[in-house]
Design an enzyme around this catalytic site. Structure first.
Site, short mmCIF file in Angstrom:
data_model
loop_
_atom_site.label_atom_id
_atom_site.label_comp_id
_atom_site.label_asym_id
_atom_site.label_seq_id
_atom_site.Cartn_x
_atom_site.Cartn_y
_atom_site.Cartn_z
N ARG A 284 22.61 33.43 -3.31
CA ARG A 284 23.64 32.89 -4.20
C ARG A 284 24.31 33.99 -5.03
NH1 ARG A 284 20.95 27.05 -5.92
NH2 ARG A 284 21.68 26.01 -4.07
N LYS B 185 17.54 9.30 5.26
CA LYS B 185 17.95 7.97 4.83
C LYS B 185 19.40 7.62 5.15
CE LYS B 185 14.76 7.30 1.01
NZ LYS B 185 14.64 7.37 -0.44
N GLY C 4 24.47 18.61 -2.69
CA GLY C 4 25.04 17.36 -3.22
C GLY C 4 26.55 17.39 -3.26
#
Length: 399
Positions: free
Chosen positions: A39, A202, A378
């Site tokens: 990063r 999921k 996300g």
């Protein structure tokens, strides 16, 4: 949100200006040592450009979850040391528990053109995650221009990602620009056919993504734990495989929607199943409608690998989010490897987003064969859902 029309660092004059840059330096630490500095490396092009242009550079980031109080184990001191090495200059850390304190103010006032400093962890302040005005104003008071280059937190409306943009001209750095170019471009004007590959555990995590992509893609491929909920909706017997009972009806509806929209919707036709959730469990390959009682699907089978690889071959653009099985276990990584291989050889514009698929591609050594690996788990999911990301919305549009 027209993400493709946002101003970048090249659209403004930064010479001699104090520039506050929000980076993503949320790096993994062990005993105070950085174990992976990807990063930090990803932020260097933006920082180096600003240095070369003669800006006075003030960097900020969060690290971990100190939950609004000063905790030395979450200090950005190791990041300042690593940045000093990469930039060949002393990057000083403003050691203020309150982030914008006496040290930060004095250091910012003394910064020379081309010099770089780093503020302490913005999450030392409880206001940060609540996006409270007072902390946004304090951050803005240090600088004349704001640059957001932290795509990983662009889906969060925090002081250092959106709040500060209300008080300063706000543009994006190279990292966010690259994310917008690849992900935004793939959704707005993809080179056809657009093939989306979704995996992971999921269905409920990916409903928004599937719904959005059904209007945009030509082929949708489903693997991973979520595939068994789709199999169940077809009336297949899935043994003890992962199942979201409350999503079965939804899964069936999505498959019907795909058919109505002319989207090719592929789910596994065979699976590698195991007796229990264990890396060394007894395993075998069975057809999707023949998973025996007491067995669970842990990877896609060889026929499915071929089916998926064929669908990937002719793609113009590929979006991939989520592994095909328990890819961190060598015994159940073959499906993810086969897909990674097919994507790498497709010659398509390939975009990999989401933590698990990025980890899999990196571990398997395919990262340099992908056009773009998203830096935000996300954030990339919400982008694929078609949601507006506050950290990008807050930036100024090109004239």
């Amino acid at each position: 949100m027209d993400a493709l029309n946002k101003k970048t660092i090249e659209d403004i004059d930064v010479k001699g200006k104090k520039v506050l840059v929000r980076c993503d330096f949320n790096v993994p630490l062990k005993d105070g040592e950085i174990t992976n500095d990807k990063r930090i490396v990803a932020a260097l092009p933006t920082i180096k450009y600003l240095v070369e242009q003669g800006a006075k550079v003030i960097l900020c980031s969060h690290l971990g979850r100190p939950k609004g109080e000063y905790k030395p184990e979450f200090s950005l001191a190791p990041v300042a040391a690593r940045l000093s090495e990469y930039l060949n200059q002393d990057v000083k850390l403003a050691e203020d528990a309150e982030v914008v304190g006496e040290n930060a103010k004095a250091m910012a006032a003394e910064l020379q053109d081309g010099q770089v400093m780093l503020l302490e962890n913005v999450r030392y302040r409880k206001e940060e995650t609540k996006n409270e005005e007072n902390f946004s104003k304090e951050l803005a008071s240090l600088a004349e221009i704001f640059v957001n280059d932290a795509f990983g937190t662009a889906h969060r409306a925090h002081c250092s990602t959106t709040g500060v943009a209300a008080y300063l001209p706000a543009v994006c750095g190279y990292l966010i620009q690259k994310e917008i170019k690849f992900m935004g471009g793939a959704l707005a004007e993809p080179k056809r056919p657009l093939v989306a590959i979704l995996g992971g555990a999921k269905v409920s995590d990916k409903i928004g993504v599937i719904t959005n992509l059904l209007d945009k893609c030509d082929t949708l491929i489903i693997g991973g734990g979520m595939a068994y909920t789709f199999m169940k909706s077809l009336g297949h017997h899935i043994g003890t495989s992962l199942l979201e009972e409350e999503q079965v009806e939804n899964a069936g509806k999505m498959m019907k929607d795909a058919e109505a929209k002319g989207v090719k919707f592929l789910i596994p036709i065979d699976n590698k199943v195991g007796k229990e959730y264990d890396e060394n469990t007894e395993a075998m390959v069975v057809n999707s409608d023949e998973i025996p009682d007491g067995w669970m699907g842990l990877d896609i089978g060889p026929r499915t690998q071929e089916l998926f690889a064929d669908a990937i071959k002719g793609a113009g653009t590929i979006i991939w989010n989520g592994p095909m099985g328990v890819s961190e276990w060598d015994n159940f990584a073959a499906g993810t490897i086969a897909v990674a291989n097919a994507v790498a050889e497709s010659g398509a514009i390939s975009i990999v987003g989401g933590g698990d698929s990025v980890a899999a591609v990196t571990k398997l050594g395919y990262s340099d064969k992908m056009s773009h690996i998203s830096t935000g788990g996300g954030a990339s999911l919400e982008f694929l859902e078609g949601k507006d990301l506050p950290g990008i919305c807050a930036l100024n549009d090109k004239d």
